[in-house]
Scaffold this motif. Structure first.
Motif, PDB file in Angstrom:
ATOM      1  N   ALA A 146       0.820  -1.212   0.000  1.00 49.95           N
ATOM      2  CA  ALA A 146       0.000   0.000   0.000  1.00 49.95           C
ATOM      3  C   ALA A 146       0.851   1.258   0.000  1.00 49.95           C
ATOM      4  N   LYS A 147       2.036   1.184   0.585  1.00 47.02           N
ATOM      5  CA  LYS A 147       2.913   2.356   0.652  1.00 47.02           C
ATOM      6  C   LYS A 147       3.363   2.822  -0.729  1.00 47.02           C
ATOM      7  N   THR A 148       3.223   1.977  -1.749  1.00 43.74           N
ATOM      8  CA  THR A 148       3.570   2.399  -3.112  1.00 43.74           C
ATOM      9  C   THR A 148       2.526   3.359  -3.670  1.00 43.74           C
ATOM     10  N   LYS A 149       1.360   3.452  -2.998  1.00 41.52           N
ATOM     11  CA  LYS A 149       0.235   4.286  -3.436  1.00 41.52           C
ATOM     12  C   LYS A 149      -0.419   3.776  -4.718  1.00 41.52           C
ATOM     13  N   LYS A 150      -0.067   2.542  -5.117  1.00 39.53           N
ATOM     14  CA  LYS A 150      -0.707   1.939  -6.290  1.00 39.53           C
ATOM     15  C   LYS A 150      -2.053   1.319  -5.870  1.00 39.53           C
ATOM     16  N   PRO A 151      -2.997   1.185  -6.810  1.00 39.77           N
ATOM     17  CA  PRO A 151      -4.238   0.478  -6.487  1.00 39.77           C
ATOM     18  C   PRO A 151      -3.942  -0.933  -5.966  1.00 39.77           C
ATOM     19  N   LEU A 152      -4.748  -1.362  -5.018  1.00 42.24           N
ATOM     20  CA  LEU A 152      -4.519  -2.641  -4.347  1.00 42.24           C
ATOM     21  C   LEU A 152      -5.818  -3.444  -4.379  1.00 42.24           C
ATOM     22  N   ILE A 153      -5.748  -4.639  -4.932  1.00 39.67           N
ATOM     23  CA  ILE A 153      -6.899  -5.540  -4.984  1.00 39.67           C
ATOM     24  C   ILE A 153      -6.601  -6.722  -4.075  1.00 39.67           C
ATOM     25  N   ILE A 154      -7.523  -7.005  -3.170  1.00 39.98           N
ATOM     26  CA  ILE A 154      -7.294  -8.032  -2.157  1.00 39.98           C
ATOM     27  C   ILE A 154      -8.328  -9.137  -2.315  1.00 39.98           C
ATOM     28  N   SER A 155      -7.878 -10.375  -2.533  1.00 37.23           N
ATOM     29  CA  SER A 155      -8.780 -11.521  -2.550  1.00 37.23           C
ATOM     30  C   SER A 155      -9.080 -11.946  -1.125  1.00 37.23           C
ATOM     31  N   THR A 156     -10.301 -12.411  -0.901  1.00 39.86           N
ATOM     32  CA  THR A 156     -10.753 -12.648   0.470  1.00 39.86           C
ATOM     33  C   THR A 156     -11.087 -14.109   0.762  1.00 39.86           C
ATOM     34  N   GLY A 157     -10.586 -15.033  -0.070  1.00 38.18           N
ATOM     35  CA  GLY A 157     -10.837 -16.439   0.203  1.00 38.18           C
ATOM     36  C   GLY A 157     -10.340 -16.831   1.587  1.00 38.18           C
ATOM     37  N   MET A 158     -11.172 -17.507   2.352  1.00 36.08           N
ATOM     38  CA  MET A 158     -10.881 -18.001   3.708  1.00 36.08           C
ATOM     39  C   MET A 158     -10.918 -16.903   4.762  1.00 36.08           C
ATOM     40  N   ALA A 159     -10.979 -15.636   4.362  1.00 37.42           N
ATOM     41  CA  ALA A 159     -10.950 -14.536   5.332  1.00 37.42           C
ATOM     42  C   ALA A 159     -12.349 -14.274   5.872  1.00 37.42           C
ATOM     43  N   ASN A 160     -12.453 -14.111   7.185  1.00 33.47           N
ATOM     44  CA  ASN A 160     -13.735 -13.719   7.759  1.00 33.47           C
ATOM     45  C   ASN A 160     -13.867 -12.197   7.701  1.00 33.47           C
ATOM     46  N   LYS A 161     -14.998 -11.694   8.169  1.00 30.28           N
ATOM     47  CA  LYS A 161     -15.263 -10.267   7.996  1.00 30.28           C
ATOM     48  C   LYS A 161     -14.271  -9.405   8.774  1.00 30.28           C
ATOM     49  N   VAL A 162     -13.898  -9.839   9.954  1.00 33.05           N
ATOM     50  CA  VAL A 162     -12.923  -9.079  10.743  1.00 33.05           C
ATOM     51  C   VAL A 162     -11.581  -9.034  10.031  1.00 33.05           C
ATOM     52  N   GLU A 163     -11.162 -10.168   9.463  1.00 36.92           N
ATOM     53  CA  GLU A 163      -9.877 -10.205   8.751  1.00 36.92           C
ATOM     54  C   GLU A 163      -9.903  -9.320   7.509  1.00 36.92           C
ATOM     55  N   ILE A 164     -11.044  -9.272   6.836  1.00 40.89           N
ATOM     56  CA  ILE A 164     -11.164  -8.377   5.680  1.00 40.89           C
ATOM     57  C   ILE A 164     -11.061  -6.925   6.128  1.00 40.89           C
ATOM     58  N   GLU A 165     -11.732  -6.597   7.211  1.00 44.78           N
ATOM     59  CA  GLU A 165     -11.640  -5.233   7.752  1.00 44.78           C
ATOM     60  C   GLU A 165     -10.201  -4.873   8.109  1.00 44.78           C
ATOM     61  N   GLU A 166      -9.480  -5.820   8.697  1.00 47.95           N
ATOM     62  CA  GLU A 166      -8.084  -5.572   9.068  1.00 47.95           C
ATOM     63  C   GLU A 166      -7.221  -5.352   7.832  1.00 47.95           C
ATOM     64  N   ALA A 167      -7.466  -6.136   6.785  1.00 47.40           N
ATOM     65  CA  ALA A 167      -6.696  -5.982   5.554  1.00 47.40           C
ATOM     66  C   ALA A 167      -6.939  -4.614   4.923  1.00 47.40           C
ATOM     67  N   ILE A 168      -8.207  -4.206   4.881  1.00 46.98           N
ATOM     68  CA  ILE A 168      -8.538  -2.898   4.309  1.00 46.98           C
ATOM     69  C   ILE A 168      -7.921  -1.777   5.144  1.00 46.98           C
ATOM     70  N   ARG A 169      -7.988  -1.922   6.455  1.00 50.65           N
ATOM     71  CA  ARG A 169      -7.408  -0.907   7.335  1.00 50.65           C
ATOM     72  C   ARG A 169      -5.899  -0.802   7.129  1.00 50.65           C
ATOM     73  N   SER A 170      -5.242  -1.949   6.968  1.00 52.02           N
ATOM     74  CA  SER A 170      -3.789  -1.938   6.740  1.00 52.02           C
ATOM     75  C   SER A 170      -3.449  -1.240   5.434  1.00 52.02           C
ATOM     76  N   ALA A 171      -4.261  -1.484   4.416  1.00 59.63           N
ATOM     77  CA  ALA A 171      -4.031  -0.826   3.128  1.00 59.63           C
ATOM     78  C   ALA A 171      -4.197   0.685   3.261  1.00 59.63           C
ATOM     79  N   ARG A 172      -5.253   1.095   3.944  1.00 60.71           N
ATOM     80  CA  ARG A 172      -5.477   2.534   4.104  1.00 60.71           C
ATOM     81  C   ARG A 172      -4.405   3.184   4.966  1.00 60.71           C
ATOM     82  N   ASN A 173      -3.995   2.488   6.006  1.00 62.45           N
ATOM     83  CA  ASN A 173      -2.935   3.020   6.859  1.00 62.45           C
ATOM     84  C   ASN A 173      -1.616   3.133   6.112  1.00 62.45           C
ATOM     85  N   GLY A 174      -1.442   2.311   5.087  1.00 63.52           N
ATOM     86  CA  GLY A 174      -0.240   2.385   4.268  1.00 63.52           C
ATOM     87  C   GLY A 174      -0.282   3.502   3.247  1.00 63.52           C
TER      88      GLY A 174
END
Length: 348
Positions: A146-174
């Motif tokens: 995410a720190k590259t500021k490039k668009p980021l697409i995240i696949s969510t297989g096996m991830a629960n809703k909390v894990e998806i939220e954490e991934a999105i938050r990490s991307a935004r924080n980056g």
């Protein structure tokens, strides 16, 4: 309305589906075959091709300990290291693949599996990054990409809703403000009944970002249905031959199948259109065949219109049937021939 942009291609509900051909391991160890897949992706009308950037050493350990052994499925009998050694795309191919894709004007980007892969892809000026489902819990990797500021697409297989939220938050924080998520079932191949596509609508309302589908089924139905539920990205594996015996061939689509898929999902998107109760272009020539009121008896000027003097029939050149009760009991101004439409100008 959320949207992102990759290499100038706008992606979101107001734009045609962004179709990604995942090449993965379907080069089967041949650079020429990898290039051929890019050529086919362009020919069949895909928007992008995606590769994977790892080596067996950047993704796992070279050990035969039990937890590194694959005991089920198509890859049973191999260690993780052996699988990824077999499946990886050599890094010294990447420049050639990026050059070919750019020459053909088809977007190319990749999934990095560690920080060194992100650094390497930056030297190739990749326009975007894709985080694979198995890496969706690797928040440091997501943050680093995410720190590259490039668009980021995240696949969510096996991830629960909390894990998806954490991934999105990490991307935004980056520092990434262009994020897409792909609903995914990490089965190879996956069954359509496992996809629970209604999850897409919840993703759209919960996360308020662009959503799509990473589809591992062998039919077109799941992807078409996903479009109707708001998917803006469709990713699916492309192979030259599903029976070729490569690591991912067996759950990938062959070129003609993929071309059919692209046509069908874009047709589905066009069919969604916008909220409209207006007459469509294809209806305009048929409106005259709707029902209307017609005289079914000859009448003389001054006659009263009786119940049996008019009928609601096709075509639609007379008054609308909703005026029937108001017409009955009125006098006609002129002589009327039966089989004539009831006109307001005929009535007193």
């Amino acid at each position: 309305m959320q949207e992102i942009s990759i290499a100038g291609r706008k992606i979101g509900p107001l734009h045609p589906p962004f179709v990604v051909c995942e090449l993965s391991a379907n080069h089967n160890g041949s650079l020429d075959q990898a290039i051929r897949l890019i050529e086919i992706a362009k020919k069949i009308g895909a928007d992008a091709v995606k590769i994977q950037t790892y080596t067996p050493d950047t993704i796992t350990l070279d050990t035969r300990k039990s937890e590194f052994q694959i005991t089920e499925g198509a890859w049973a009998g191999k260690t993780l290291y052996e699988l990824y050694e077999w499946a990886h795309t050599p890094w010294d191919w990447h420049q050639a693949l990026f050059d070919v894709a750019r020459d053909m004007d088809i977007v190319i980007f990749s999934s990095p599996f560690d920080h060194s892969a992100v650094d390497f892809l930056e030297t190739l000026k990749t326009p975007a990054y894709k985080i694979a489902s198995f890496e969706a819990v690797d928040l440091p990797l997501i943050h680093y990409a995410a720190k590259t500021k490039k668009p980021l697409i995240i696949s969510t297989g096996m991830a629960n809703k909390v894990e998806i939220e954490e991934a999105i938050r990490s991307a935004r924080n980056g520092g990434c403000n262009q994020i897409g998520i792909l609903h995914c079932v990490s089965g190879y191949p996956a069954s359509s009944k496992d996809y629970n596509l209604r999850t897409l609508t919840d993703m759209l309302s919960s996360f308020e970002i662009v959503a799509g589908l990473s589809d591992h089924t062998l039919s077109h139905t799941t992807a078409i249905a996903a479009i109707s539920l708001g998917a803006s990205i469709i990713e699916k594996h492309l192979t030259l031959d599903r029976t070729a015996g490569g690591p991912d061939d067996f759950f990938s689509l062959e070129p003609q199948e993929f071309e059919e898929l692209i046509f069908e999902i874009r047709t589905a998107w066009e069919a969604l259109g916008t909220v409209s109760y207006d007459l469509s272009a294809s209806e305009s020539s048929n409106i005259k065949f709707r029902r209307s009121l017609y005289f079914v008896k000859d009448l003389s000027a001054g006659d009263i219109i009786s119940n049996d003097a008019i009928r609601s029939i096709r075509p639609g050149y007379g008054l609308k049937p909703k005026y029937r009760d108001q017409v009955i009991g009125k006098n006609v101004k002129r002589n009327i021939k039966k089989n004539s439409p009831v006109k307001l100008t005929d009535l007193t």
